[in-house]
Scaffold this active site. Structure first.
Site, PDB file in Angstrom:
ATOM      1  N   ARG A  15       0.813  -1.045   0.006  1.00 62.46           N
ATOM      2  CA  ARG A  15      -0.207   0.366   0.061  1.00 62.46           C
ATOM      3  C   ARG A  15       0.719   1.234  -0.026  1.00 62.46           C
ATOM      4  O   ARG A  15       1.401   1.686  -0.921  1.00 62.46           O
ATOM      5  CB  ARG A  15      -0.961   0.191   1.186  1.00 62.46           C
ATOM      6  CG  ARG A  15      -1.955   0.452   0.871  1.00 62.46           C
ATOM      7  CD  ARG A  15      -1.773   2.636   1.693  1.00 62.46           C
ATOM      8  NE  ARG A  15      -0.831   2.502   3.224  1.00 62.46           N
ATOM      9  CZ  ARG A  15      -0.399   3.713   3.430  1.00 62.46           C
ATOM     10  NH1 ARG A  15      -0.036   5.038   3.028  1.00 62.46           N
ATOM     11  NH2 ARG A  15       0.167   3.680   5.097  1.00 62.46           N
ATOM     12  N   ASP A  16       1.093   1.687   1.187  1.00 67.03           N
ATOM     13  CA  ASP A  16       2.256   2.831   0.787  1.00 67.03           C
ATOM     14  C   ASP A  16       3.791   2.664   0.308  1.00 67.03           C
ATOM     15  O   ASP A  16       3.493   4.049  -0.638  1.00 67.03           O
ATOM     16  CB  ASP A  16       3.276   2.808   2.214  1.00 67.03           C
ATOM     17  CG  ASP A  16       2.899   4.749   2.793  1.00 67.03           C
ATOM     18  OD1 ASP A  16       2.721   4.779   1.859  1.00 67.03           O
ATOM     19  OD2 ASP A  16       3.685   4.874   4.213  1.00 67.03           O
ATOM     20  N   CYS A 240       3.799   9.295   0.734  1.00 70.42           N
ATOM     21  CA  CYS A 240       2.989  10.356   0.211  1.00 70.42           C
ATOM     22  C   CYS A 240       3.042  10.542  -1.044  1.00 70.42           C
ATOM     23  O   CYS A 240       3.480  11.986  -0.558  1.00 70.42           O
ATOM     24  CB  CYS A 240       2.323  10.335   1.557  1.00 70.42           C
ATOM     25  SG  CYS A 240       0.460  11.545   1.180  1.00 70.42           S
ATOM     26  N   ASN A 249       8.877   3.950   3.789  1.00 73.75           N
ATOM     27  CA  ASN A 249       9.368   3.905   4.867  1.00 73.75           C
ATOM     28  C   ASN A 249      10.376   3.112   6.169  1.00 73.75           C
ATOM     29  O   ASN A 249      11.180   2.612   5.032  1.00 73.75           O
ATOM     30  CB  ASN A 249       8.732   2.476   5.338  1.00 73.75           C
ATOM     31  CG  ASN A 249       6.455   3.273   5.167  1.00 73.75           C
ATOM     32  OD1 ASN A 249       6.016   3.362   3.797  1.00 73.75           O
ATOM     33  ND2 ASN A 249       6.230   3.086   6.257  1.00 73.75           N
TER      34      ASN A 249
HETATM   35  P1  HMG Z   1     -12.460  14.455  -3.236  1.00 74.90           P
HETATM   36  O1  HMG Z   1     -12.137  14.458  -4.339  1.00 74.90           O
HETATM   37  O2  HMG Z   1     -12.738  15.618  -1.915  1.00 74.90           O
HETATM   38  O3  HMG Z   1     -14.058  13.767  -2.889  1.00 74.90           O
HETATM   39  O4  HMG Z   1     -11.437  13.514  -2.754  1.00 74.90           O
HETATM   40  P2  HMG Z   1     -15.363  14.180  -4.375  1.00 74.90           P
HETATM   41  O5  HMG Z   1     -16.050  12.546  -2.932  1.00 74.90           O
HETATM   42  O6  HMG Z   1     -15.364  14.189  -4.778  1.00 74.90           O
HETATM   43  O7  HMG Z   1     -14.589  12.406  -5.202  1.00 74.90           O
HETATM   44  C1  HMG Z   1     -13.946  12.301  -6.279  1.00 74.90           C
HETATM   45  C2  HMG Z   1     -14.128  11.281  -7.056  1.00 74.90           C
HETATM   46  O8  HMG Z   1     -13.367   9.461  -6.563  1.00 74.90           O
HETATM   47  C3  HMG Z   1     -15.680  10.823  -6.654  1.00 74.90           C
HETATM   48  O9  HMG Z   1     -15.628  10.414  -8.426  1.00 74.90           O
HETATM   49  C4  HMG Z   1     -16.088   9.957  -6.041  1.00 74.90           C
HETATM   50  O10 HMG Z   1     -16.843   9.574  -6.722  1.00 74.90           O
HETATM   51  C5  HMG Z   1     -14.757   8.945  -6.538  1.00 74.90           C
HETATM   52  P3  HMG Z   1     -15.990  11.851 -10.233  1.00 74.90           P
HETATM   53  O11 HMG Z   1     -17.042  11.598  -9.375  1.00 74.90           O
HETATM   54  O12 HMG Z   1     -15.158  12.348 -10.358  1.00 74.90           O
HETATM   55  O13 HMG Z   1     -16.411  10.303 -11.063  1.00 74.90           O
HETATM   56  N1  HMG Z   1     -14.330   8.815  -5.018  1.00 74.90           N
HETATM   57  C6  HMG Z   1     -14.207   7.101  -4.866  1.00 74.90           C
HETATM   58  N2  HMG Z   1     -13.636   6.533  -6.224  1.00 74.90           N
HETATM   59  C7  HMG Z   1     -12.855   5.182  -5.023  1.00 74.90           C
HETATM   60  N3  HMG Z   1     -13.270   4.650  -3.747  1.00 74.90           N
HETATM   61  C8  HMG Z   1     -13.566   5.862  -3.269  1.00 74.90           C
HETATM   62  C9  HMG Z   1     -13.757   7.807  -3.167  1.00 74.90           C
HETATM   63  N4  HMG Z   1     -14.332   8.452  -2.893  1.00 74.90           N
HETATM   64  C10 HMG Z   1     -14.363   9.171  -4.020  1.00 74.90           C
HETATM   65  N5  HMG Z   1     -13.320   5.235  -1.747  1.00 74.90           N
HETATM   66  C11 HMG Z   1     -11.119  11.477  -0.622  1.00 74.90           C
HETATM   67  C12 HMG Z   1     -12.149  12.743  -1.508  1.00 74.90           C
HETATM   68  C13 HMG Z   1     -11.005  11.556   0.727  1.00 74.90           C
HETATM   69  C14 HMG Z   1     -11.860  10.608  -1.687  1.00 74.90           C
HETATM   70  C15 HMG Z   1      -9.469  11.548  -1.788  1.00 74.90           C
HETATM   71  O14 HMG Z   1      -9.391  12.625  -1.425  1.00 74.90           O
HETATM   72  C16 HMG Z   1      -8.485  10.763  -1.338  1.00 74.90           C
HETATM   73  O15 HMG Z   1      -9.017   9.552  -1.801  1.00 74.90           O
HETATM   74  N6  HMG Z   1      -7.635  11.025  -0.764  1.00 74.90           N
HETATM   75  C17 HMG Z   1      -7.004   9.716  -0.491  1.00 74.90           C
HETATM   76  C18 HMG Z   1      -5.216   9.973  -0.477  1.00 74.90           C
HETATM   77  C19 HMG Z   1      -4.508   8.882  -0.376  1.00 74.90           C
HETATM   78  O16 HMG Z   1      -4.907   8.292  -0.526  1.00 74.90           O
HETATM   79  N7  HMG Z   1      -3.304   9.268   0.509  1.00 74.90           N
HETATM   80  C20 HMG Z   1      -2.040   8.351   0.597  1.00 74.90           C
HETATM   81  C21 HMG Z   1      -2.424   7.762   2.126  1.00 74.90           C
HETATM   82  S1  HMG Z   1      -2.211   8.813   3.481  1.00 74.90           S
HETATM   83  C22 HMG Z   1      -0.708   8.183   3.878  1.00 74.90           C
HETATM   84  O17 HMG Z   1       0.232   7.838   2.862  1.00 74.90           O
HETATM   85  C23 HMG Z   1       0.099   8.257   5.218  1.00 74.90           C
HETATM   86  C24 HMG Z   1      -0.353   7.102   5.784  1.00 74.90           C
HETATM   87  O18 HMG Z   1       1.009   6.310   4.894  1.00 74.90           O
HETATM   88  C25 HMG Z   1       0.750   7.646   7.385  1.00 74.90           C
HETATM   89  C26 HMG Z   1       1.647   8.619   6.731  1.00 74.90           C
HETATM   90  O19 HMG Z   1       3.082   7.739   6.824  1.00 74.90           O
HETATM   91  O20 HMG Z   1       2.141   9.168   8.260  1.00 74.90           O
HETATM   92  C27 HMG Z   1      -1.313   6.588   6.308  1.00 74.90           C
HETATM   93 MG    MG Z   2       3.222   6.756   5.003  1.00 75.98          MG
END
Ligand code: HMG
Ligand code: MG
Length: 312
Positions: A15-16, A240, A249
């Site tokens: 994932r990450d 990220c 990581n």
């Molecule tokens: P948004 O654009 O504000 O929300 O995104 P939306 O509801 O308008 O959704 C946009 C589009 O995505 C729409 O499609 C939705 O239907 C679709 P459209 O109508 O334009 O065709 N959609 C989805 N599709 C599939 N599955 C879903 C989903 N939700 C919406 N679940 C949202 C808001 C939260 C969805 C977006 O910002 C997002 O997905 N962000 C994820 C970012 C991410 O994954 N970042 C990396 C992970 S975090 C990390 O790495 C840190 C960690 O490792 C810890 C650390 O290191 O500190 C965990």
């Molecule tokens: Mg991370």
């Protein structure tokens, strides 16, 4: 030195790791990678993310990965979920555990999930009860605990508050994320002292990125403070996409090698793990940063050369 007899590695490479790769890894290769991690003895794996494919195209095949992996008894597989839609798809794809995520800093929160911290919490208030009602355990991440790529310093009390709020929702463990790899051991001790004053150590995990080479030292301090769940990524894959400058990581091989050499057991076979990472590096098309992996591959290459010379 006070250390636990055993530590749990929570593997986040699929994932990450893969969320941050420029190359789109085919679904079948992702599944091969996960199978190889399981074969190495890893028991906790975050296999993918049910986030928006517009935001993380690399993991757009989350449902196919979740349906395609073998799920041997005793191996727990989890996936990131940002909202109700993600939860529904994860459950329909057979996921039996999920992880939610938010940030300790407002700007990273907006950049990463397009929500304020308060909006993220109210989304989780809505979805966590659904997951728990389906008997799906929920883990949580707090990101940018030790520094934010947009705001710089982050108030450690924000992490203490968020950890409490997440635990009150019924989350079984909170993983404290050094998203951009800027934490130092003294800071880790400070944050953990504050968090552990209110939360048992088994409910906390640590998640270090290794941008400045401090991840192993941070991990050691955490172990000495009673933390026994360490997030890590095979080969040191990771980052990220919404945290500029974040490196991979903490490499699973590096931490497992350190733990084993200090008689802290993990149940992981290092040779098989190195083989899983070597395979992953061919999928992503570049070398991986793990120091243990580089040394291991070098040793294998030297042994091959010696054998060739001996047979000629
Ligand atoms: P948004 O654009 O504000 O929300 O995104 P939306 O509801 O308008 O959704 C946009 C589009 O995505 C729409 O499609 C939705 O239907 C679709 P459209 O109508 O334009 O065709 N959609 C989805 N599709 C599939 N599955 C879903 C989903 N939700 C919406 N679940 C949202 C808001 C939260 C969805 C977006 O910002 C997002 O997905 N962000 C994820 C970012 C991410 O994954 N970042 C990396 C992970 S975090 C990390 O790495 C840190 C960690 O490792 C810890 C650390 O290191 O500190 C965990
Ligand atoms: Mg991370």
């Amino acid at each position: 030195m006070k250390l636990p007899a055993r530590a749990t590695i929570y593997e986040v490479g699929p994932r990450d790791g893969l969320q941050n790769e420029s190359r789109q890894v085919p679904t079948a290769d992702k599944i091969r990678f996960i199978d190889a991690l399981v074969a190495a003895g890893i028991k906790d794996i975050e296999i993918t993310s049910f986030v928006s494919p517009k935001w993380i195209p690399q993991l757009a095949d989350a449902a196919e990965v979740a349906r395609g992996v073998q799920r041997p008894a005793g191996v727990r597989m989890s996936a990131l979920v940002p909202n109700k839609r993600g939860l529904d798809t994860a459950l329909a794809s057979g996921m039996k555990e999920i992880a939610i995520f938010l940030s300790a800093s407002e700007t990273h929160s907006k950049k990463n999930i397009n929500k304020t911290i308060a909006e993220a919490l109210s989304t989780f208030d809505e979805i966590v009860p659904h997951a728990l009602a389906a008997k799906v355990p929920v883990r949580a991440y707090v990101s940018t605990v030790f520094g934010c790529p947009y705001e710089g310093d982050v108030d450690p009390e924000a992490t203490v508050r968020l950890t409490q709020q997440l635990r009150e929702m019924g989350v079984y463990q909170v993983s404290l994320g050094d998203t951009i790899g800027v934490a130092n051991p003294a800071q880790v001790e400070d944050v953990l002292t504050r968090v552990l004053a209110r939360t048992p150590a088994e409910d906390i995990a640590v998640h270090f990125h290794d941008t400045q080479g401090t991840a192993l030292a941070n991990c050691l301090v955490s172990l000495q403070m009673g933390i026994t769940t360490i997030d890590a990524s095979a080969g040191g894959l990771g980052g990220c996409p919404y945290a500029p400058g974040a490196a991979g990581n903490l490499a699973t091989e590096d931490v497992v090698a350190m733990l084993h050499s200090m008689n802290v057991q993990t149940g992981i076979d290092l040779d098989k793990l190195a083989e899983a990472s070597r395979t992953a590096s061919t999928f992503v098309g570049h070398e991986l940063p793990s120091k243990y992996l580089k040394a291991h591959l070098g040793k294998q290459a030297r042994a091959r050369r010696r054998a060739e010379l001996g047979s000629s």
